[in-house]
Design a protein around this motif. Sequence first.
Motif, PDB file in Angstrom:
ATOM      1  N   VAL A   1      25.562 -11.290 -62.680  1.00 38.56           N
ATOM      2  CA  VAL A   1      26.796 -11.072 -61.867  1.00 38.56           C
ATOM      3  C   VAL A   1      27.863 -11.525 -62.638  1.00 38.56           C
ATOM      4  CG1 VAL A   1      28.141 -12.871 -60.309  1.00 38.56           C
ATOM      5  CG2 VAL A   1      25.576 -13.388 -60.492  1.00 38.56           C
ATOM      6  N   PHE A   2      28.328 -11.513 -64.157  1.00 34.84           N
ATOM      7  CA  PHE A   2      28.681 -11.320 -64.519  1.00 34.84           C
ATOM      8  C   PHE A   2      29.919  -9.905 -64.938  1.00 34.84           C
ATOM      9  CE2 PHE A   2      31.060 -10.329 -68.972  1.00 34.84           C
ATOM     10  CZ  PHE A   2      31.627 -11.784 -69.938  1.00 34.84           C
ATOM     11  N   LEU A   3      28.219  -8.822 -65.264  1.00 34.56           N
ATOM     12  CA  LEU A   3      28.942  -7.413 -64.875  1.00 34.56           C
ATOM     13  C   LEU A   3      29.316  -6.900 -63.672  1.00 34.56           C
ATOM     14  CD1 LEU A   3      25.827  -5.776 -67.606  1.00 34.56           C
ATOM     15  CD2 LEU A   3      28.870  -6.278 -68.013  1.00 34.56           C
ATOM     16  N   PHE A   4      28.747  -7.642 -62.393  1.00 36.65           N
ATOM     17  CA  PHE A   4      29.051  -7.515 -60.978  1.00 36.65           C
ATOM     18  C   PHE A   4      30.380  -7.217 -60.977  1.00 36.65           C
ATOM     19  CE2 PHE A   4      29.164  -8.785 -56.536  1.00 36.65           C
ATOM     20  CZ  PHE A   4      29.168  -7.538 -56.107  1.00 36.65           C
ATOM     21  N   VAL A   5      31.230  -8.782 -61.375  1.00 42.51           N
ATOM     22  CA  VAL A   5      32.648  -9.413 -61.375  1.00 42.51           C
ATOM     23  C   VAL A   5      33.021  -8.179 -61.689  1.00 42.51           C
ATOM     24  CG1 VAL A   5      34.055 -11.300 -61.717  1.00 42.51           C
ATOM     25  CG2 VAL A   5      31.828 -12.030 -60.576  1.00 42.51           C
ATOM     26  N   LEU A   6      32.523  -7.725 -62.697  1.00 41.01           N
ATOM     27  CA  LEU A   6      34.298  -6.846 -63.913  1.00 41.01           C
ATOM     28  C   LEU A   6      34.197  -5.728 -63.310  1.00 41.01           C
ATOM     29  CD1 LEU A   6      33.062  -7.940 -67.701  1.00 41.01           C
ATOM     30  CD2 LEU A   6      34.258  -9.111 -66.207  1.00 41.01           C
ATOM     31  N   ALA A   7      33.276  -5.181 -62.741  1.00 39.96           N
ATOM     32  CA  ALA A   7      32.858  -3.931 -61.709  1.00 39.96           C
ATOM     33  C   ALA A   7      34.022  -4.020 -60.624  1.00 39.96           C
ATOM     34  CB  ALA A   7      31.099  -3.576 -61.496  1.00 39.96           C
ATOM     35  N   ILE A   8      33.533  -4.942 -59.486  1.00 39.30           N
ATOM     36  CA  ILE A   8      34.464  -4.845 -58.544  1.00 39.30           C
ATOM     37  C   ILE A   8      35.714  -4.720 -58.776  1.00 39.30           C
ATOM     38  CG2 ILE A   8      34.097  -7.024 -57.977  1.00 39.30           C
ATOM     39  CD1 ILE A   8      33.762  -6.738 -55.040  1.00 39.30           C
ATOM     40  N   GLY A   9      35.964  -6.012 -60.018  1.00 35.38           N
ATOM     41  CA  GLY A   9      37.220  -6.108 -59.982  1.00 35.38           C
ATOM     42  C   GLY A   9      37.913  -4.398 -60.609  1.00 35.38           C
ATOM     43  N   ALA A  10      37.374  -3.686 -61.559  1.00 32.03           N
ATOM     44  CA  ALA A  10      38.080  -2.163 -61.569  1.00 32.03           C
ATOM     45  C   ALA A  10      38.022  -1.578 -60.761  1.00 32.03           C
ATOM     46  CB  ALA A  10      36.769  -1.796 -62.838  1.00 32.03           C
ATOM     47  N   PHE A  11      37.175  -1.551 -59.388  1.00 30.38           N
ATOM     48  CA  PHE A  11      37.304  -1.140 -58.824  1.00 30.38           C
ATOM     49  C   PHE A  11      38.686  -1.883 -57.262  1.00 30.38           C
ATOM     50  CE2 PHE A  11      36.512  -1.277 -53.501  1.00 30.38           C
ATOM     51  CZ  PHE A  11      36.350   0.179 -53.797  1.00 30.38           C
TER      52      PHE A  11
ATOM     53  N   GLN B   1      22.395  -3.234 -58.712  1.00 29.44           N
ATOM     54  CA  GLN B   1      22.512  -2.240 -58.354  1.00 29.44           C
ATOM     55  C   GLN B   1      24.241  -1.783 -58.057  1.00 29.44           C
ATOM     56  OE1 GLN B   1      19.890  -3.925 -57.809  1.00 29.44           O
ATOM     57  NE2 GLN B   1      18.244  -2.482 -57.807  1.00 29.44           N
ATOM     58  N   LEU B   2      24.680  -2.769 -57.304  1.00 28.05           N
ATOM     59  CA  LEU B   2      26.081  -3.135 -56.879  1.00 28.05           C
ATOM     60  C   LEU B   2      26.958  -3.679 -57.927  1.00 28.05           C
ATOM     61  CD1 LEU B   2      25.253  -6.388 -54.029  1.00 28.05           C
ATOM     62  CD2 LEU B   2      25.596  -3.446 -53.953  1.00 28.05           C
ATOM     63  N   ALA B   3      27.080  -3.851 -58.937  1.00 28.97           N
ATOM     64  CA  ALA B   3      28.024  -3.657 -59.637  1.00 28.97           C
ATOM     65  C   ALA B   3      27.931  -1.566 -60.596  1.00 28.97           C
ATOM     66  CB  ALA B   3      27.209  -4.275 -61.334  1.00 28.97           C
TER      67      ALA B   3
ATOM     68  N   GLY C   1      41.231  -3.672 -64.261  1.00 28.87           N
ATOM     69  CA  GLY C   1      40.925  -4.867 -63.885  1.00 28.87           C
ATOM     70  C   GLY C   1      39.557  -5.158 -64.262  1.00 28.87           C
ATOM     71  N   ALA C   2      38.905  -5.174 -64.818  1.00 28.32           N
ATOM     72  CA  ALA C   2      38.315  -5.321 -65.659  1.00 28.32           C
ATOM     73  C   ALA C   2      38.608  -7.040 -67.105  1.00 28.32           C
ATOM     74  CB  ALA C   2      37.127  -4.947 -66.671  1.00 28.32           C
ATOM     75  N   ALA C   3      39.447  -6.733 -66.711  1.00 29.36           N
ATOM     76  CA  ALA C   3      40.356  -8.184 -67.617  1.00 29.36           C
ATOM     77  C   ALA C   3      41.038  -8.351 -66.898  1.00 29.36           C
ATOM     78  CB  ALA C   3      41.500  -6.944 -68.351  1.00 29.36           C
TER      79      ALA C   3
ATOM     80  N   VAL D   1      30.081 -18.053 -66.149  1.00 28.79           N
ATOM     81  CA  VAL D   1      28.910 -17.843 -67.737  1.00 28.79           C
ATOM     82  C   VAL D   1      29.349 -19.513 -68.155  1.00 28.79           C
ATOM     83  CG1 VAL D   1      28.769 -17.652 -70.154  1.00 28.79           C
ATOM     84  CG2 VAL D   1      29.031 -16.036 -68.602  1.00 28.79           C
ATOM     85  N   LEU D   2      30.536 -19.912 -68.158  1.00 26.62           N
ATOM     86  CA  LEU D   2      30.257 -22.071 -67.975  1.00 26.62           C
ATOM     87  C   LEU D   2      29.468 -22.235 -67.449  1.00 26.62           C
ATOM     88  CD1 LEU D   2      33.806 -21.937 -69.729  1.00 26.62           C
ATOM     89  CD2 LEU D   2      31.738 -21.512 -70.517  1.00 26.62           C
ATOM     90  N   ALA D   3      29.736 -22.501 -65.917  1.00 26.97           N
ATOM     91  CA  ALA D   3      29.159 -22.962 -64.858  1.00 26.97           C
ATOM     92  C   ALA D   3      27.531 -22.516 -65.082  1.00 26.97           C
ATOM     93  CB  ALA D   3      29.113 -22.639 -63.198  1.00 26.97           C
ATOM     94  N   ARG D   4      27.137 -22.123 -65.561  1.00 22.87           N
ATOM     95  CA  ARG D   4      25.692 -21.210 -65.757  1.00 22.87           C
ATOM     96  C   ARG D   4      25.036 -21.856 -66.888  1.00 22.87           C
ATOM     97  NH1 ARG D   4      21.493 -20.449 -62.354  1.00 22.87           N
ATOM     98  NH2 ARG D   4      19.881 -19.831 -62.981  1.00 22.87           N
ATOM     99  N   GLY D   5      26.069 -21.944 -67.802  1.00 22.85           N
ATOM    100  CA  GLY D   5      25.399 -22.568 -69.568  1.00 22.85           C
ATOM    101  C   GLY D   5      25.122 -24.742 -68.729  1.00 22.85           C
ATOM    102  N   VAL D   6      26.214 -25.206 -68.033  1.00 19.91           N
ATOM    103  CA  VAL D   6      25.919 -26.348 -67.421  1.00 19.91           C
ATOM    104  C   VAL D   6      24.585 -26.770 -67.199  1.00 19.91           C
ATOM    105  CG1 VAL D   6      26.499 -28.315 -66.187  1.00 19.91           C
ATOM    106  CG2 VAL D   6      27.933 -26.722 -67.600  1.00 19.91           C
TER     107      VAL D   6
END
Length: 511
Positions: free
Chosen positions: A109-119, A331-333, A361-363, A373-378
């Motif tokens: 999910v982390f990489l997917f968010v960065l990918a859609i941010g770039a798009f 695949q979506l990423a 976009g990724a930034a 990531v933090l929420a998943r860490g909880v």
Amino acid sequence: MSTTETRQSTEQPPHKPKFTFPSALTVLAIVTIAVWLLAFLIPSGQYDRNASGAPIQGTYHRVDSGQSFVDRLNDLFLAPINGLYGIQDEKTGQVGPHLAGELYGSAGVFLFVLAIGAFITVVFATGALDRGIGRLAHRLRERGALLIAGIMVVFSVLGTVEGFAEETLGFYGLIVPLMLALGYDRMVAVGTIILGAGIGVLCSTVNPFATGVASSAADISLGDGIVLRFVMWVVLTAVTVAYVIRYARRVQRNPERSITGFLPGDRDNNQEDVPESAEEPQLAGLHKAVLITMGLVFAFMIFSVVPWASALTGDADAKPYGFELGWSFPQLAALFLCAAVLIGLVARMGEQKLSSMIIQGAADFISPALVIVLARGVTVIMNNSKITDTVLHSIEGIVKGTSSGVFAIIVFVVNLPLAFLIPSTSGHATLAMPILAPLADFAGVSRAVVVTAWQAASGWMNLWVPTTAVTIGGVALAKVGYDKYLRFVWPLLALLFLMICGFVAFGAILT
């Protein structure tokens, strides 16, 4: 008067710093520490699991977590790391970065968010979306109600498929003067923008930052429940558009009934002057190609994630059709990274600009990615200390014996205060779904209904809470008081609340 007295009279009293609500990252950091401390007090326990890994109702029992203080301290230290790429051991169920088993962290999910941010960033860099909306506004400039409906539907579509929200802040400079020129007030512009995009996010169909993250955390497909969410989107969008148009016509007929009133200069331009003198934004061939490509990308994304056999037959266990792709986040990423490059090529950006836009976009989207990531860490801390099932068991006692419809409404209501505390939809979903999704199994309700109820709660709150930049920033840009916006929107909020309860209850009953 002495020099000292003169200096004291001219010195200004120190300004007290205004309280600002902490960011989602800060809130989740506090939640992480709080949950870690509570794990010392909450007894550990677990359910027996079936073959699919779902908890079996009535099998909860106390167990020893087997963790020393050093182990617990290590879990706190490594919480963000485990939240990204922690591995769950098949035998013990423990999560750690060096174990063997299945990925428990949210790296996909982390990489997917960065990918859609770039798009999204590449699309905005072409200027095609801005020009397209500007052209729509110009074309409908003499038909006020149709203009409001057109802009709100476009924003709602963007909200339901890609979480279009903060991006709306750039449109106030265009839409506020246009609404004033048509004889409306500034509140009409605010309602058109905030409610247009907001209702789309509330009724997200495939919005990756809401539906996508929640579906992943609930361990279901992004396409599960899409029929209910689509019908909900159509109905609630129509109601919201009608609400704004009704207010706009009231103000146009009788300006004294405006909630905001008018600032100096607001009434200087009549309906004919400004719209006619404004130039129509031109769409070059490249802009049209970008918009078409963007539409095709999102259409293909929807096609790739929908479980067509289940959606068309109504049977959740129906055998997938041969043409179904069954794509998930990896695949979506890859899809959105390729789509970002494709948009750049279509717009003839050039290698240097395209590369910089993808990186930018990724930034820009690293914040929601880190929130996940933090929420998943909880959840890792709760899992390793074996208190997740204990919390689940306590909530099970509350909803036990309720009907499926009442259960769905409870899920919606319970998430309202959580949405206030954690305005980030991604963080809220990652934190809540590991608890809420198994409850659906106990209630005999589809997990997709829980996802729908959760995102409706998050979206409903984000239409008005002052902790969201979209709302506070929007009213500030439009020069509208926040108290006046609340006065304008509360009847709609009440109506939407009732309609959401009806939809999620109906969806639960159907499953």
